[in-house]
Scaffold this motif. Sequence first.
Motif, PDB file in Angstrom:
ATOM      1  N   HIS A   1     -24.982 -29.119  33.873  1.00  0.00           N
ATOM      2  CA  HIS A   1     -26.152 -29.031  32.984  1.00  0.00           C
ATOM      3  C   HIS A   1     -27.043 -27.848  33.379  1.00  0.00           C
ATOM      4  O   HIS A   1     -27.528 -27.105  32.539  1.00  0.00           O
ATOM      5  CB  HIS A   1     -26.923 -30.352  33.087  1.00  0.00           C
TER       6      HIS A   1
ATOM      7  N   HIS B   1     -24.874 -28.013  28.015  1.00  0.00           N
ATOM      8  CA  HIS B   1     -26.194 -28.397  28.529  1.00  0.00           C
ATOM      9  C   HIS B   1     -26.647 -29.733  27.926  1.00  0.00           C
ATOM     10  O   HIS B   1     -27.141 -30.608  28.631  1.00  0.00           O
ATOM     11  CB  HIS B   1     -27.191 -27.284  28.176  1.00  0.00           C
TER      12      HIS B   1
ATOM     13  N   GLN C   1     -26.590 -33.666  29.781  1.00  0.00           N
ATOM     14  CA  GLN C   1     -27.867 -34.387  29.949  1.00  0.00           C
ATOM     15  C   GLN C   1     -27.761 -35.801  29.372  1.00  0.00           C
ATOM     16  O   GLN C   1     -28.185 -36.775  29.994  1.00  0.00           O
ATOM     17  CB  GLN C   1     -29.018 -33.639  29.266  1.00  0.00           C
TER      18      GLN C   1
ATOM     19  N   TYR D   1     -25.670 -37.781  31.874  1.00  0.00           N
ATOM     20  CA  TYR D   1     -26.236 -38.150  33.191  1.00  0.00           C
ATOM     21  C   TYR D   1     -27.439 -39.080  33.064  1.00  0.00           C
ATOM     22  O   TYR D   1     -27.706 -39.879  33.958  1.00  0.00           O
ATOM     23  CB  TYR D   1     -26.502 -36.928  34.090  1.00  0.00           C
TER      24      TYR D   1
END
Length: 168
Positions: free
Chosen positions: A46, A58, A62, A65
């Motif tokens: 990321h 990116h 995100q 995670y």
Amino acid sequence: MEKTIIKEYVSKRLGFQKMETAEIVNALNKTLCTYQVFFHKLQSFHWNVVGSDFLDVHDITQDMYEKGLREIDDIAERIRVFGQNPEVSISAYLRNSIVEETSHEKSAEYMMYEIIGDIEKLTETMFEVHEKASKNGDVGTIYMCNKMIKDLETYHWKLSAWTSRKFE
Ligand SMILES: [Fe+2]
């Protein structure tokens, strides 16, 4: 009267023997360790992705995670429900994880490939948890795993579709 019924129900469902929960907890800890390493890899990708696919990598890392953080918490707390302790050290995460650490110097495409492989490994650990939980009638853990596996399979499909366009 109603109170008694509820009490019996709870007592029955949480009445696991230590030996029964031991194999579930071991499997849960392996998933926890694997997920922790995977979580850090997702953050690394990321932060460090560059190039024309920056936004794709990116954004999805995100998304993954953030969900991963909540699921790691669920797994650790499930271990506590059984009165056991989740692994907490970085060394234990690295030792027990079947996902390996990574470097940040990779292309966006390679990052996606690596994530696909890691999803397969993480899912494998969850199937192991599912198997142990099923064997011991642990409905709560089965419920937790079902949702996690389903969502990881959806990510696997999305990333596989994304990488396939590279070879059209
Ligand atoms: Fe960010």
